[in-house]
Design a protein around this motif. Structure first.
Motif, mmCIF file in Angstrom:
data_model
loop_
_atom_site.group_PDB
_atom_site.id
_atom_site.type_symbol
_atom_site.label_atom_id
_atom_site.label_comp_id
_atom_site.label_asym_id
_atom_site.label_seq_id
_atom_site.Cartn_x
_atom_site.Cartn_y
_atom_site.Cartn_z
ATOM 1 N N ARG A 96 0.707 -1.199 0.074
ATOM 2 C CA ARG A 96 -0.036 -0.068 0.046
ATOM 3 C C ARG A 96 0.806 1.344 -0.052
ATOM 4 O O ARG A 96 1.854 1.325 0.786
ATOM 5 C CB ARG A 96 -1.002 0.004 1.317
ATOM 6 N N GLU A 97 0.442 2.381 -0.810
ATOM 7 C CA GLU A 97 1.301 3.377 -0.880
ATOM 8 C C GLU A 97 0.988 4.158 0.716
ATOM 9 O O GLU A 97 2.319 4.701 0.920
ATOM 10 C CB GLU A 97 0.174 4.501 -1.718
ATOM 11 N N ARG A 98 0.226 4.029 1.481
ATOM 12 C CA ARG A 98 -0.027 4.690 2.913
ATOM 13 C C ARG A 98 1.073 3.932 3.722
ATOM 14 O O ARG A 98 1.430 4.570 4.785
ATOM 15 C CB ARG A 98 -1.227 4.524 3.398
ATOM 16 N N HIS A 99 1.680 2.683 3.390
ATOM 17 C CA HIS A 99 2.597 2.211 4.162
ATOM 18 C C HIS A 99 4.029 2.521 3.458
ATOM 19 O O HIS A 99 5.191 2.024 4.140
ATOM 20 C CB HIS A 99 2.435 0.569 4.156
ATOM 21 N N GLY A 100 4.133 3.307 2.667
ATOM 22 C CA GLY A 100 5.201 3.890 2.052
ATOM 23 C C GLY A 100 5.769 3.211 0.664
ATOM 24 O O GLY A 100 6.729 3.566 0.294
ATOM 25 N N PHE A 101 5.150 2.425 -0.153
ATOM 26 C CA PHE A 101 5.479 1.674 -1.132
ATOM 27 C C PHE A 101 5.127 2.707 -2.292
ATOM 28 O O PHE A 101 4.371 3.541 -2.545
ATOM 29 C CB PHE A 101 4.569 0.443 -1.363
ATOM 30 N N ASN A 102 6.174 2.615 -3.218
ATOM 31 C CA ASN A 102 6.325 3.682 -4.541
ATOM 32 C C ASN A 102 5.964 2.933 -5.714
ATOM 33 O O ASN A 102 6.724 2.443 -6.280
ATOM 34 C CB ASN A 102 7.604 4.451 -4.315
ATOM 35 N N LEU A 138 -6.443 -1.083 -1.566
ATOM 36 C CA LEU A 138 -5.438 -0.128 -2.250
ATOM 37 C C LEU A 138 -5.797 1.450 -2.497
ATOM 38 O O LEU A 138 -4.734 2.124 -2.411
ATOM 39 C CB LEU A 138 -5.027 -0.686 -3.495
ATOM 40 N N ASN A 139 -6.987 1.845 -2.465
ATOM 41 C CA ASN A 139 -7.538 2.995 -2.523
ATOM 42 C C ASN A 139 -7.449 3.956 -1.309
ATOM 43 O O ASN A 139 -7.792 4.970 -1.420
ATOM 44 C CB ASN A 139 -8.976 3.063 -3.278
ATOM 45 N N LEU A 140 -7.337 3.342 -0.167
ATOM 46 C CA LEU A 140 -7.179 4.008 1.083
ATOM 47 C C LEU A 140 -5.937 4.902 1.209
ATOM 48 O O LEU A 140 -4.807 4.382 1.259
ATOM 49 C CB LEU A 140 -7.485 3.024 2.177
ATOM 50 N N GLU A 141 -6.252 6.258 1.203
ATOM 51 C CA GLU A 141 -5.124 7.095 1.662
ATOM 52 C C GLU A 141 -3.998 7.039 0.487
ATOM 53 O O GLU A 141 -2.750 7.071 0.716
ATOM 54 C CB GLU A 141 -4.600 6.976 3.005
ATOM 55 N N TYR A 142 -4.639 6.985 -0.687
ATOM 56 C CA TYR A 142 -3.522 6.661 -1.719
ATOM 57 C C TYR A 142 -3.875 7.792 -2.776
ATOM 58 O O TYR A 142 -4.589 8.705 -2.715
ATOM 59 C CB TYR A 142 -3.745 5.447 -2.495
ATOM 60 N N LYS A 143 -2.466 8.198 -3.570
ATOM 61 C CA LYS A 143 -2.625 9.137 -4.607
ATOM 62 C C LYS A 143 -2.353 8.704 -5.862
ATOM 63 O O LYS A 143 -2.369 9.428 -6.871
ATOM 64 C CB LYS A 143 -1.679 10.380 -4.133
ATOM 65 N N ASN A 144 -1.332 7.678 -6.216
ATOM 66 C CA ASN A 144 -0.739 7.351 -7.242
ATOM 67 C C ASN A 144 -1.737 6.245 -7.881
ATOM 68 O O ASN A 144 -1.722 5.267 -7.485
ATOM 69 C CB ASN A 144 0.528 6.770 -6.991
ATOM 70 N N PRO A 145 -2.492 6.645 -9.068
ATOM 71 C CA PRO A 145 -3.111 5.787 -9.781
ATOM 72 C C PRO A 145 -2.666 4.735 -10.332
ATOM 73 O O PRO A 145 -2.938 3.796 -11.014
ATOM 74 C CB PRO A 145 -4.154 6.474 -10.795
ATOM 75 N N LYS A 146 -1.079 4.716 -10.496
ATOM 76 C CA LYS A 146 -0.225 3.368 -10.868
ATOM 77 C C LYS A 146 -0.494 2.383 -10.460
ATOM 78 O O LYS A 146 0.004 1.105 -11.026
ATOM 79 C CB LYS A 146 1.298 3.769 -11.253
#
Length: 425
Positions: A96-102, A138-146
């Motif tokens: 998840r992006e909210r856990h720091g994944f890029n 995966l849409n929770l607190e995310y910004k990157n649609p990739k």
């Protein structure tokens, strides 16, 4: 637990179980204006439970499937599912992006794909697998649609190596922007899965409004969420009692899933087990010692059409200093206050009461991430308290919760709590 049902389930499993190896073909069919899940060619409507605890009770009470959020312990979960005649929505843990994944890092995305491919290859031929859950919220607190491009890569990989099981990805809620992304970027995703709580009854309409015309599964549903509940001035969410939860589980399910016969493939109730999230009782429909709340009775009814022979206690009221949980209860340090619990038992079983005082939890996470349980504060209620008792307020200013557990002697329980605040004199 309902012993007679468990014994029946054991007999059924012993008499009907047969050795089975290799995958069971699962597919989504669209015919006559409706979607259907077929397993081994037969219609399969999911009556599922999120969490693998007590699989024998899922089967005994009329359920047929388990949901997991990752492949951790998957070998054991799949084996228990096979033993109990259940299937598994097998979760694949996507970062998840909210856990720091890029998701702008192609090497990290490729490494994740390789890891998940190995998981799919390991478990794809197990006969208990029903379909794959690619990530959770995966849409929770995310910004990157990739992230949706990564989901598509995983789904496409699954179809290449596993021709026997559909793919899904799980959204928090059903918002049009994310549905649009999945439609545009994830053509290899066969089933949309949705986590929802207070909004369950509205899901069929939300799915259509968001523009999803395909099949969907409600992958988590349960009580009113802590983010949807009333909040005290000191920012403590007010939890429903076990009996209030039982009422909303039944009404929301009957208003939604049972009425959508064209797109819904079934649901997974949350949580078939127990966890600490805001409180030790908010989401689990069992207590920490495995006792069954009134919600479990409701699930047996929804799954099987029959109520259990022995029903859980019904909690009609719980007050502290004459006030309910929604009344913003303030107490003075060290003072004694009356506590009253009103519980009835449908079977007239004698009731036993246990009270527990906890500080308000401060280890608050999002998205169901693991939280630590506060340590109980002893000595503030009389030993062997009954329906009426007294609480001596803590001496330290701050936020607390008083819990009551009412047992019927047949492994059933009613549960409630009241948040309160101790303020200086």
């Amino acid at each position: 637990m309902k012993t007679y049902l468990l014994l029946f389930a054991c007999v059924w499993l012993t008499s009907t179980a047969r050795a089975q190896s290799g995958p069971v073909k699962v597919e989504v069919k669209h015919a006559d204006g409706r979607y259907q899940l077929l397993r081994a060619g037969q219609p399969y409507f999911i009556k599922g439970a999120g969490g693998g605890q007590f699989p024998e009770r899922i089967k005994a009470y009329g359920g047929n499937s388990i949901r997991t959020w990752s492949t951790d312990g998957a070998g054991k979960t799949l084996a228990e599912a096979r033993q109990n005649g259940l299937t598994v929505m097998l979760g694949l843990d996507v970062a998840r992006e909210r856990h720091g994944f890029n998701y702008d890092d192609p090497q990290a995305v490729a490494a994740q794909l390789r890891k998940i491919r190995a998981e799919v290859l390991k478990y794809k031929d197990d006969p208990a697998v029903l379909f794959w859950g690619i990530g959770n919220e995966l849409n929770l607190e995310y910004k990157n649609p990739k992230v949706w491009d990564a989901v598509e890569q995983i789904a496409r990989m699954i179809h290449e190596v596993d021709p026997n099981h559909p793919t899904s990805t799980v959204l928090a809620g059903c918002n049009p922007p994310e549905v649009a992304y999945i439609k545009q970027r994830c053509p290899s995703v066969d089933i949309l899965s949705i986590n929802t709580y207070a909004g369950l009854a509205a899901i069929p309409q939300q799915v259509r409004t968001a523009g999803w015309a395909g099949p969907y599964v409600v992958a988590e549903w349960g009580p009113t969420g802590h983010w949807e509940s009333p909040v005290t001035p000191w920012k403590a969410s007010v939890e429903e009692t076990s009996s209030q939860k039982a009422a909303v589980y039944q009404s929301r399910y009957e208003a939604s899933v049972q009425k959508d016969t064209t797109q819904c493939l079934g649901t997974y109730v949350f949580l078939w087990g127990q966890k600490q999230e805001r409180t030790p009782t908010w989401y689990g429909i069992f207590t920490e010692d495995g006792k069954e709340s009134e919600v479990v009775d409701v699930m047996q009814y929804l799954w099987s059409g029959k109520w259990p022979a022995n029903r859980a206690p019904h909690l009609a009221g719980f007050t502290l200093d004459g006030k309910q949980a929604t009344d913003n209860v303030y107490l003075l340090p060290g003072q004694r206050y009356p506590v009253a619990t009103v519980v009835t038992d449908p079977d007239k079983d004698p009731l036993a009461y246990r009270y527990e005082l906890l500080p308000e939890s401060t280890d608050l996470k999002s998205g169901g991430d693991r939280e630590s349980r506060p340590a109980a504060i002893p000595g503030r209620l009389p030993a062997k308290a009954g329906a009426s008792t007294t609480l001596t307020a803590p001496s330290k200013e701050g936020a607390y919760r008083l819990f009551v557990y009412t047992y019927d002697g047949h492994d059933n329980v009613a549960v409630a709590n009241i948040p309160f605040y101790v303020r200086g004199k």
